[in-house]
Design a protein around this motif. Sequence first.
Motif, PDB file in Angstrom:
ATOM      1  N   TRP A 207       0.847  -1.189   0.000  1.00  0.00           N
ATOM      2  CA  TRP A 207       0.000   0.000   0.000  1.00  0.00           C
ATOM      3  C   TRP A 207       0.879   1.234   0.000  1.00  0.00           C
ATOM      4  O   TRP A 207       1.822   1.348   0.798  1.00  0.00           O
ATOM      5  N   ASN A 209       0.843   5.067   0.800  1.00  0.00           N
ATOM      6  CA  ASN A 209       0.042   5.946   1.655  1.00  0.00           C
ATOM      7  C   ASN A 209       0.488   7.394   1.487  1.00  0.00           C
ATOM      8  O   ASN A 209       1.659   7.716   1.729  1.00  0.00           O
ATOM      9  N   GLN A 327      -4.800   6.462  -0.167  1.00  0.00           N
ATOM     10  CA  GLN A 327      -3.894   5.324  -0.269  1.00  0.00           C
ATOM     11  C   GLN A 327      -4.271   4.445  -1.459  1.00  0.00           C
ATOM     12  O   GLN A 327      -5.418   4.451  -1.911  1.00  0.00           O
ATOM     13  N   GLY A 329      -3.437   0.333  -3.088  1.00  0.00           N
ATOM     14  CA  GLY A 329      -2.836  -0.964  -2.788  1.00  0.00           C
ATOM     15  C   GLY A 329      -3.133  -2.017  -3.832  1.00  0.00           C
ATOM     16  O   GLY A 329      -3.971  -1.830  -4.719  1.00  0.00           O
ATOM     17  N   GLN A 334      -7.103  -3.321   2.870  1.00  0.00           N
ATOM     18  CA  GLN A 334      -5.850  -3.597   3.579  1.00  0.00           C
ATOM     19  C   GLN A 334      -5.939  -4.816   4.488  1.00  0.00           C
ATOM     20  O   GLN A 334      -4.947  -5.182   5.115  1.00  0.00           O
TER      21      GLN A 334
END
Length: 673
Positions: A207, A209, A327, A329, A334
Motif C-alpha cells: 500500500w 500511503n 492510499q 494498494g 488492507q
Amino acid sequence: MTSSLSLTTQTIELAELGPDSPLPSVQAMLEPPYIVGGDIPEEIAAGSRWGKARNLYPYSMQEDYGRETSERELTAVVLENAHVKATFLPQLGGRLWSLTDKSSGKEMLHTQDRIQFANLALRNAWFAGGIEYNIGTRGHSPTTCAPLHTAIVRTPEGQEILRMWEFDRLREVVFQIDAWLPEDSKVVLVAVRIQNPNDKTVPMYWWTNAAVPQTPQTRVIAPAGKSYATDYDGSMTRVDTANLRGVDATWPMRNTQAADFFFDIAPDERRWEVAADDGGDGLALVSSALLRGRKLFVWGETVGGHRWQEWLTPSGDGAPQPYAEIQAGIAQTQYEHVPMPAGASWQWVEAYGNAALDPALAAGEWDAAVAHGAERVEALVSVADIDAALADAGRWADLPPSEFVVAGNGWGALERVRRQHSQANWIDEAGTPFGDETLTADQAPWLELLRANEGIVEKPFEATAGEAPSQPFGGAGAFVRGVDWEDLLTAGRNVSAEGAFHHAVMVHARASDSAGDLAVVATLYRKALEETFAGEPLGVRSRALAHRGLGLALLAAGDLPGGLAESAVACTLEPGNRNLLVEAMTLALDNGQPDLALGLLNGADGSLASLGRVRFLQASALADTGEAAAAAAIMKEGIEVPDLREGVNSLSDLWNRVCPGEPVPAEYQFSMH
C-alpha cells in the motif's frame, strides 16, 4: 526549465530513533480481529483470512526513541521541472516528503519541518507526512524508518531516475522503487517492482500511503458508488460512498471518529483518487491497473483524534496540523494478502500531481464530482501516458546504477550468499545490487558459518577500524530465519552455545501455539542454557534472551509461575536493559502480578525509573496493589509515553481509575471513539 535530478540535504527537526531492540520478535503480532461477513465478497473475506504473518521475526523492534528533537541534515533527492518539485528522503524509508505544484504554488502533501516517531508501525516507530511505501503485511512497513539502498540510474534516452530498493526479510522478496520526472510532465512517475525469487507462493501486501492537508473544505473523490467502511474493532460493511450512516464521509472532517474507507472501484474503471481543497487543488494518486485498491483514512473529529494529530505533527504553538490519507494498494482492502506465485515479478506505475478540479463541481453531487474528476485526471495524466510509463519502467528496471547515494542494510547481500550456498534461486542483481560493502558486524557470524561449511564467500568480513569484533551469533539485530540456517547451526562441527541459542530462537519464531511445539521450544532454550558447547557457555546477553524466550514459551503453554520467573531472571542478568524490563513488567501486570512488576523495577538500574513507559507501568502496578494515591501522584506529576500504541487508551483508563471524578487531562486523551 528542463527536468533535473539533484542531490542535496534537508535540515529537519528529528527525534533520535535509538538502537533497535535486542529482543528477537518471536511474540505474536498485535492486530485487531478481522470480522468480515454479510455482504462482503468472498474474495475479500478469503484474502483477509489468509497470509497473516505470525510475527515480525527476523526484524527487530524500533522502540527506544524519545520526544526530544534536534536539527539533523538528511540526504535528499530532488526531482524538478517547470511544473513540479518533488523531494525524497531515502534514509527514512524512501519517503516522498514534499510535492509542490508550481502553477498553484501549493504543497500537495502534508509535510513539516519536525519529525516525531510514534508507535503506529509494524516495528513500532513511524512518523506522519509525505508518501510512504509499505510492503509485507498489514501495517506500516518494516522499512518505514530505515534507509533504502539508493542510486541514480541514467537511461539511454537521457532520463535520470531515482532508484531505491531493499530485501524484505519478512516475505523474502526484493522491492524496487524507480522515480522520474519527464521534462514536460505535470506528474511525478513512480514505478514499483516486486520480485519473488522463492520456489513457493508468498502472501503479498503493498500500500502506498499519501498524507494530504485536511481542511473543512477538503473532499476525497474516487470512481466508486459503493465503498467498504471499517471500524476499529475490525468490522467492515459495504455502504453508499456518499452516505455512511447518514454522513457523506468523503469530506474527511465530517467523520466523527477514525475510519478506514475503501472505495469499491469496478474492474473496468481507471484507478485514481483525488483530494481536493476549497480551490479544487489537491493530490491525484493515479496508477496502472495492478494497483487496484483505493482508500481514505481519517483520524476523526474527536478529542482523541485531534490529540493524535497533535502528537504526530505538532506545530510551533503545539496545535495539531490536520491531515488525512489517500492510499493505493494491490488488494481491494488492507485486510487482504494477495498470492504472489513462485518466481513472479510484478510491476506497476503510480503518478502524483495536482488534479486542479473545478471547486464547485468537486463539492457537488457525487456522480457529477466523479465524472469531473475522471476528466481532469485524464487531462493530467492520460491512460496512454501511464501505459507508456509502464513500458519505459519495464525497459529500465534492470539498468545498472550510475551513481550510488545511500546504502541500505547488509541483509540482502547475506541473502545472496545464503542462496548461493543452498543453490536456491535469486534475483538478477544488475539493477538492484546488494554489495559486499553493505555487510556489517550483524551479518559477520552468518558469513563465517557459511564459509565454514562451503567456503563460497570470497572475501571475509572485515570490521572497520575501531569496531569491536562481533561475538558469534550475538548482538542486537543479528537474527536470521530459515531451515537451512537451522541445519547449519545443528551440524556436528558447528555446535556452540550461541548457535544453540539462535537455533532455539528460530524454532520459536516459526512455532505454533500447540503444546507440542511449545514444549520443543522450551527444551531448546534449556539446552542452550544448561549445556556447555566446546567449553564456552552463553554470553550474558544471549543468556538473558534465552531466559526471556523460555519465559514466553512457558507463558504461551499456560505455565504462569514458570514463565514469569524466567522473565524475571532475564531482567536480573541485564538490569539496565530497558526492553527486558518493560516487557517483563507488562507481562507481570497482564497476568495479575503487580507486586512482581514493582519488584522488577526495584531490581533494575536506577536510570530506567524515569522513563515514561516505566513510570506508567509503575503507576499501573501501584493501582493494582491498592495504592491508588501513589499511582495518582505519578499521573498528576505527568507521564509522557513516547511509544504509546495507536488505539490504546491506557493513560485515560488509568487516570479514571486513580483519579475518579476528575477530568482527564488533554495530554492523556488518545481515544479515537
